[in-house]
Design a protein around this motif. Sequence first.
Motif: not given
Length: 151
Positions: A35-50
Amino acid sequence: PTYLQGLERILEALTVGYGEVFFKFHPRETPEWRERIQLRVLARFPQVQVIQESAPFELLLTRYAPEALASYIATPLLNLEGTGVEPLFLFHLLDDLRPQPVFAQLSALLRQWNYRFAEHWAEARSGYRSHIEFHDGAPSSSLADLLRTMS
């Protein structure tokens, strides 16, 4: 905080250097860290596919067919021989990680295999070639042997 900052720097470089970027959580990542990674990092890169699958990435290679596999440090990067996928280690570009013993040991092992480290973040892009040679005929050490000698 430095882990999240480093992850952000890696994703920034990869999203600039590659047309398509996938992100896979480490299998041992806790729900809180996800959740921390999703909210603090991945949210800044919406083009990244999880990638949602929890299977080891080696089992997902054919499904995603990446040009390169990037990480701080990950077993899948050492299991890419014969796949055509480039291992892209990036720990050495992070000042807080480079001097840590486990990363110094990994650097020594990778140098034995003639691994070409990216010298700058801009090299983390399509077309990067590590020139790694797992079996070049020269005497080498396994990671386990190297860790034993350095501890």
